[in-house]
Design an enzyme around this catalytic site. Structure first.
Site, PDB file in Angstrom:
ATOM      1  N   SER A  36      19.627  21.125  -4.001  1.00 44.72           N
ATOM      2  CA  SER A  36      19.677  20.718  -2.650  1.00 44.72           C
ATOM      3  C   SER A  36      20.886  20.746  -1.746  1.00 44.72           C
ATOM      4  CB  SER A  36      19.236  19.190  -2.516  1.00 44.72           C
ATOM      5  OG  SER A  36      20.111  18.340  -3.478  1.00 44.72           O
ATOM      6  N   ASP A 341      22.072  10.015   2.716  1.00 43.30           N
ATOM      7  CA  ASP A 341      20.840   9.561   2.331  1.00 43.30           C
ATOM      8  C   ASP A 341      20.978   8.827   1.111  1.00 43.30           C
ATOM      9  OD1 ASP A 341      20.852  11.614   0.781  1.00 43.30           O
ATOM     10  OD2 ASP A 341      19.097  12.395   1.370  1.00 43.30           O
ATOM     11  N   HIS A 344      22.777  12.636  -0.563  1.00 42.49           N
ATOM     12  CA  HIS A 344      23.484  13.862  -0.050  1.00 42.49           C
ATOM     13  C   HIS A 344      24.306  13.222   0.982  1.00 42.49           C
ATOM     14  CE1 HIS A 344      19.201  14.753  -1.358  1.00 42.49           C
ATOM     15  NE2 HIS A 344      19.790  16.061  -1.949  1.00 42.49           N
TER      16      HIS A 344
END
Length: 386
Positions: A36, A341, A344
């Site tokens: 990610s 978040d 991240h």
């Protein structure tokens, strides 16, 4: 149908602009693998063809700062890979699963959110199941090999094109630890995974070299002990110690450093076997730690530990209440936060890490010794096409 003069002018402008970019930068394209931290839309595409509920990062407020809509990136805006592309004068690197790329003219991104370095069979044998994807590093490499016939016409042509590209190997490996730790595995047990993860990464790098790669950037692990997610999971636990200077969990950061030391050893072995190849270690750990030590100095006036978007609590992270949930809350000034978040980072954080790595001293060897800063374009307004 006849082509009018205005259309010809537009085509000429595009061609001359692309030519300028290609001669200005050091590499003709970027080929990316990872999770990610580098995914620019592969999970978004994969989720369209599955029966699984779409991941939360496909909904607002993800993407709000730069793109003004969710793009599949796990941030409020751009990632390190986006800043790399911009500095090299390249367009945004498209997700491979979007099916739009048939040449290495701008690059291809195979990174998938939630991906691991090790295959799912390794983790399932230990009772850990990946809730997001089975797109491990070997799966991503398989996609890359399968795409080569549409990218280049012969083995020598492929080697030439890949050799002119900058290969970004990750970050990858973090989820091999994250999924296991969240599943309840002890830090000591998960530490035994590290040699297997490094072996998988080294194997993938050697395979890419055989395919023609000449310059590879291999990021290390971030200081996971500073993650809002882990700080929440271990909150008020008497089993962990904290670094008084940063507030981060000492044991988890030492774990990340252990991964990074083994990775650097593996990269040195590759350098000995392939002295003609540029193997660049990207020190994500120390590039990020400077911001945890002095967040205010770098503009993170709301700190480096608390998430901008989340479900409340001391670090604004709740594993049961995702950032995109209607009941969650999002900060008004994400640029003043390092963490986006819980898991991240914000675009502002990724921008500063990029500058520390590619314009600073946090790569070995220094990236700007191979691609001088004078040949990099200033990071400004990147094309918003996706």
């Amino acid at each position: 149908m006849a082509t009018d003069s205005s259309t010809i002018s537009i085509i000429f402008l595009i061609l001359t602009t692309c030519s300028f970019y290609a001669t200005k930068g050091c590499y003709t394209s970027v080929i990316s693998f990872g999770d990610s931290l580098a995914d620019t839309g592969n999970m978004k595409e994969l989720s369209r063809n599955s029966n699984v509920r779409p991941p939360h990062f496909l909904f607002p407020p993800y993407g709000e700062t730069f793109f003004h809509k969710p793009t599949g990136r796990c941030s409020n805006g751009r990632l390190i890979i986006d800043f790399i592309a911009e500095s090299l004068g390249l367009p945004l690197i498209p997700a491979s699963q979007a099916g739009k790329t048939t040449e290495l003219g701008q690059g291809v991104n195979y990174a998938v959110a939630g991906a691991t370095a090790l295959d799912s069979s390794f983790h399932e044998a230990r009772g850990v199941y990946n809730p997001m994807t089975n797109a491990s590093l070997s799966v991503q490499l398989g996609w890359f090999r399968e795409s080569l016939p549409s990218i280049c016409s012969s083995t020598s042509d492929c080697k030439r094109l890949i050799g002119q590209s900058l290969v970004l190997m990750g970050e990858i490996g973090g989820n091999d630890y994250n999924h296991a730790l969240v599943a309840g595995k002890s830090i000591d047990e998960v530490e035994t995974y590290v040699p297997f993860v490094i072996t998988a990464m080294v194997s993938a790098i050697n395979e890419l070299i055989e395919l023609g790669a000449k310059t590879l950037i291999v990021p290390g692990n971030l200081p996971i002990g500073c993650s809002a997610a882990y700080l929440t999971i271990f909150y008020d636990s008497n089993k962990v110690e904290y670094d008084n200077s940063t507030g981060c969990i000492t044991r988890l950061n030492k774990f990340a450093e252990y991964h990074n030391e083994l990775l650097k050893t593996g990269l040195n072995q590759i350098r000995e076997l392939h002295p003609e190849v540029n193997i660049i270690y990207a020190d994500y750990y120390n590039a990020a730690m400077q911001f945890f030590h002095s967040p205010d100095k770098y503009g993170f006036t709301n700190g480096a530990l608390k998430a901008c978007c989340g479900g409340g609590g001391p670090f604004n992270y709740n594993p049961s209440l995702a950032c995109a949930d209607p009941s969650s809350n999002s900060c008004a000034q994400p640029d003043t936060y390092f963490n986006w978040d819980g898991l991240h980072l914000t675009e502002a954080a990724y921008r500063l890490i990029f500058k520390s790595l590619f314009e600073g001293s946090y790569t070995t060897p220094r990236f700007n010794s191979l691609c001088p800063t004078s040949r990099l374009l200033p990071v400004g307004e990147l094309s918003r096409s996706i």
